[in-house]
Motif scaffolding. Structure first.
Motif, PDB file in Angstrom:
ATOM      1  N   CYS A   1       0.907  -1.347   0.185  1.00  0.00           N
ATOM      2  CA  CYS A   1       0.003  -0.001   0.051  1.00  0.00           C
ATOM      3  C   CYS A   1       0.946   1.225  -0.028  1.00  0.00           C
TER       4      CYS A   1
ATOM      5  N   HIS B   1       0.401   3.993   1.253  1.00  0.00           N
ATOM      6  CA  HIS B   1       0.349   4.858   2.455  1.00  0.00           C
ATOM      7  C   HIS B   1       1.505   4.665   3.403  1.00  0.00           C
ATOM      8  N   ALA B   2       1.603   3.410   3.748  1.00  0.00           N
ATOM      9  CA  ALA B   2       2.864   3.151   4.714  1.00  0.00           C
ATOM     10  C   ALA B   2       3.360   1.726   4.581  1.00  0.00           C
ATOM     11  N   GLY B   3       3.084   1.032   3.294  1.00  0.00           N
ATOM     12  CA  GLY B   3       3.623  -0.121   3.093  1.00  0.00           C
ATOM     13  C   GLY B   3       3.119  -1.485   3.362  1.00  0.00           C
ATOM     14  N   CYS B   4       1.826  -1.435   4.017  1.00  0.00           N
ATOM     15  CA  CYS B   4       1.095  -2.735   4.276  1.00  0.00           C
ATOM     16  C   CYS B   4       0.684  -3.345   3.031  1.00  0.00           C
TER      17      CYS B   4
ATOM     18  N   PRO C   1      -6.711   7.171   2.718  1.00  0.00           N
ATOM     19  CA  PRO C   1      -5.184   7.557   3.429  1.00  0.00           C
ATOM     20  C   PRO C   1      -4.268   7.296   2.585  1.00  0.00           C
TER      21      PRO C   1
ATOM     22  N   CYS D   1      -4.458  -1.915   7.200  1.00  0.00           N
ATOM     23  CA  CYS D   1      -3.792  -1.132   8.170  1.00  0.00           C
ATOM     24  C   CYS D   1      -4.859   0.056   8.433  1.00  0.00           C
ATOM     25  N   HIS D   2      -5.192   0.851   7.326  1.00  0.00           N
ATOM     26  CA  HIS D   2      -5.891   2.050   7.618  1.00  0.00           C
ATOM     27  C   HIS D   2      -6.992   2.205   6.487  1.00  0.00           C
ATOM     28  N   ASN D   3      -7.456   1.107   5.833  1.00  0.00           N
ATOM     29  CA  ASN D   3      -8.446   1.139   5.274  1.00  0.00           C
ATOM     30  C   ASN D   3      -8.726   1.697   3.970  1.00  0.00           C
ATOM     31  N   SER D   4      -7.541   1.670   3.325  1.00  0.00           N
ATOM     32  CA  SER D   4      -7.489   2.309   1.956  1.00  0.00           C
ATOM     33  C   SER D   4      -8.208   1.133   1.117  1.00  0.00           C
TER      34      SER D   4
ATOM     35  N   CYS E   1      -6.856  -2.358   2.180  1.00  0.00           N
ATOM     36  CA  CYS E   1      -5.640  -2.434   2.840  1.00  0.00           C
ATOM     37  C   CYS E   1      -6.003  -2.706   4.430  1.00  0.00           C
TER      38      CYS E   1
HETATM   39  S1  FES Z   1      -0.953   1.249   5.123  1.00  0.00           S
HETATM   40 FE1  FES Z   1      -2.390   1.212   3.538  1.00  0.00          FE
HETATM   41  S2  FES Z   1      -4.008   2.523   4.256  1.00  0.00           S
HETATM   42 FE2  FES Z   1      -2.298   2.837   5.740  1.00  0.00          FE
END
Ligand code: FES
Length: 182
Positions: free
Chosen positions: A109, A111-114, A146, A129-132, A127
């Motif tokens: 992702c 956003h932060a790599g999840c 996100p 982690c933060h629902n993207s 995603c």
């Molecule tokens: S890492 Fe995917 S939405 Fe934050």
């Protein structure tokens, strides 16, 4: 006879001057050590950087139903001290769009790599982690997502022998433009 051992003003100034000199000398000694450690560990830091054409699978192993499938990306990795053969360097989603055409998306992702998951029921990448969420083509699917950009597409080549090769590359997370990790 009583003596007065209390420090004078000039004693105190001398003490502080000495302390300051010791502190500056200590910092000057630490700087080369910090640079040395950085050089020593640089090969380890570089292990996260990737840019290579890698055979991921074969066309025969990729169903023609248009559903993305996740594949590990394995490659040889060399640093200053060791060579590792066929180790995981990441993962990709492959999707067969026509008989001989394949699209690839990086699983991370932006956003932060999840790692994102594909939901066949929703027809989207999610995603955890933060629902993207992202469309099957990798486009941002939710307003206010996100993630600052779409999933990262990767170049795919289907070779005459049916091998599916991907130019695998990591990209920096958390920014709207696509900047390779070097
Ligand atoms: S890492 Fe995917 S939405 Fe934050």
């Amino acid at each position: 006879m009583a003596t007065n051992n209390a420090p004078t003003g000039s004693d105190r100034r001398g003490f502080f001057r000495q302390g300051l000199a010791c502190g500056v000398a200590g910092l000057a000694a630490l700087a080369p050590a910090a640079v040395g450690l950085r050089v020593i560990f640089d090969p380890l830091r570089r292990q996260s950087a990737t840019a290579a054409s890698v055979k991921v699978t074969s066309l025969a192993a990729l169903p023609a139903d248009g559903i993305p499938r996740k594949f590990p990306v394995l490659a040889d990795r060399v640093d200053a001290w060791n060579k590792f053969t066929n180790v995981p360097i990441g993962a990709v989603y492959l999707r067969r769009t026509k008989d001989d055409q394949v699209k690839a998306l990086h699983v991370a992702c932006p956003h932060a790599g999840c790692f994102v998951d594909f939901s066949p029921e929703r027809g989207e990448f999610m995603c955890p982690c933060h629902n993207s969420s992202f469309s099957i083509e990798g486009r941002i699917a939710t307003p206010g997502s996100p993630s600052p950009r779409d999933l990262d597409p990767l170049t795919v080549e289907v070779r005459p022998d049916g091998g599916v090769w991907v130019v695998f590359q990591d990209f920096q997370a958390g920014r709207p433009d696509r900047v390779p990790v070097t």
